[in-house]
Design an enzyme around this catalytic site. Structure first.
Site: not given
Ligand SMILES: CCCCCCCCCCCC/C=C/CC(=O)SCCNC(=O)CCNC(=O)[C@H](O)C(C)(C)COP(=O)(O)OP(=O)(O)OC[C@H]1O[C@@H](n2cnc3c(N)ncnc32)[C@H](O)[C@@H]1OP(=O)(O)O
Length: 289
Positions: A94, A161-162, A139
């Site tokens: 996400l 990994n949330e 996601g």
């Molecule tokens: C009582 C119990 C109740 C329970 C109820 C539950 C209620 C719900 C709760 C809410 C649930 C929400 C669920 C969420 C699920 C998700 O999907 S959250 C997102 C998780 N994603 C990550 O952790 C991945 C993060 N990213 C990375 O690890 C790396 O980017 C990568 C390995 C995917 C790629 O690496 P690389 O190619 O080296 O790129 P980067 O240099 O890291 O990134 C480039 C650029 O993209 C930006 N970015 C990366 N990921 C995201 C993202 N997910 N969202 C937005 N932006 C992202 C990163 O910041 C860099 O930006 P800049 O170039 O610096 O601007």
């Protein structure tokens, strides 16, 4: 054979031109972050995620994905493959920017679009496969586990990994994960926020196969979809439904409650703070590279 004509696509430079002359792709102005092609010979649709740099799933991408899934089903495609135009990221999950300091109406639409896309994919009548040609955290893993078959390229990571970001994987994220991984492995991994390497994921059954190139991954997915060629599609769809109806009904009936729980959780100051720190860390890492 039914030749599929209605397809969505965008022309973008990051995807090399396919040499396959039977692949049909039409441009529609509304498709910004996806390419949707149908192979006229096999009837298999390919949905390619294309939102650089990391295919993070924002409202628009989720909406496009859902439209493509609907098109694939309406046009009775033989199956659907999901892959990425990036060489290193399937999808980063996400878009954290949709959840960090969000606008009220947009964040509601965003979560609703995620629910709709997931229900469409998880409940799809046609065979679905993920060619995971890059990292697939959170996601990204959700999309992969919603498919019936997964093949992954080496040296990437996948998992829910949330907890490491300070958020909670909703029940429907977990139930799809539990379809493919034993309960004990799932509980440990999801509570730890573990990202499996490709080899580890293969070992625990989170992915079915590992191959070296995207072309091989697509071929494996086609093979999987082809394995149903002698099976009545209607009987197949109803049988698949029996395995998946419980999770689908649960979410359908609880959509509003699920949305409210999501909003309640992400709007907590401690969650916003954790997300801010996580985003900052990602940006710092990205600048260093
Ligand atoms: C009582 C119990 C109740 C329970 C109820 C539950 C209620 C719900 C709760 C809410 C649930 C929400 C669920 C969420 C699920 C998700 O999907 S959250 C997102 C998780 N994603 C990550 O952790 C991945 C993060 N990213 C990375 O690890 C790396 O980017 C990568 C390995 C995917 C790629 O690496 P690389 O190619 O080296 O790129 P980067 O240099 O890291 O990134 C480039 C650029 O993209 C930006 N970015 C990366 N990921 C995201 C993202 N997910 N969202 C937005 N932006 C992202 C990163 O910041 C860099 O930006 P800049 O170039 O610096 O601007």
């Amino acid at each position: 054979m039914n030749i599929i004509r209605t397809v969505r696509s965008v022309a973008f430079s990051s995807i090399p031109n396919r040499t396959l002359s039977t692949t049909r792709s039409l441009s529609t102005p509304s498709a910004q972050y996806t390419a949707f092609e149908v192979n006229d010979k096999t009837g298999i649709a390919t949905l390619t995620l294309n939102r650089p740099p990391v295919n993070s799933l924002n409202l628009e991408l989720l909406t496009e994905m859902r439209n493509c899934l609907k098109d694939a089903e309406t046009n009775k495609c033989k199956g659907l493959i999901i892959t990425s135009s990036s060489n290193s990221v399937f999808t980063a999950g996400l878009d954290l920017l949709e959840m960090y300091q969000p606008q009220d109406e947009r964040v509601k639409s965003f979560w609703t679009a995620l629910q709709s896309m997931w229900m469409e994919l998880y409940g799809s009548k046609i065979p679905t496969a993920a060619a995971i040609n890059g990292h697939a955290p959170a996601g990204g893993c959700l999309i992969a586990t919603a498919c019936e078959y997964r093949v992954m390229l080496p040296n990437f990571t996948i998992g829910l990994n949330e907890t490491l970001i300070g958020i909670v994987a909703p029940k429907w994220f977990v139930s799809a994960f539990l379809n493919v991984v034993p309960r004990r492995v799932a509980e440990q991994a999801i509570t730890q926020g573990k990202l499996f390497t490709t080899a580890e994921a293969h070992n625990v059954g989170l992915v079915d196969d590992v191959v070296n190139t995207k072309e091989e991954a697509i071929a494996k997915c086609e093979q999987f979809i082809g394995s149903f060629k002698n099976v009545n599609p209607y009987a197949r769809a109803l049988t698949k439904q029996q395995f998946r109806i419980k999770e689908l009904q649960e979410l359908e009936q609880q959509r509003e409650k699920d949305l409210q729980i999501f909003l309640g959780l992400i709007m907590q100051p401690s969650v916003q703070k954790a997300m801010g720190i996580y985003l900052e860390g990602l940006k710092k890492k990205s600048k260093k590279q």
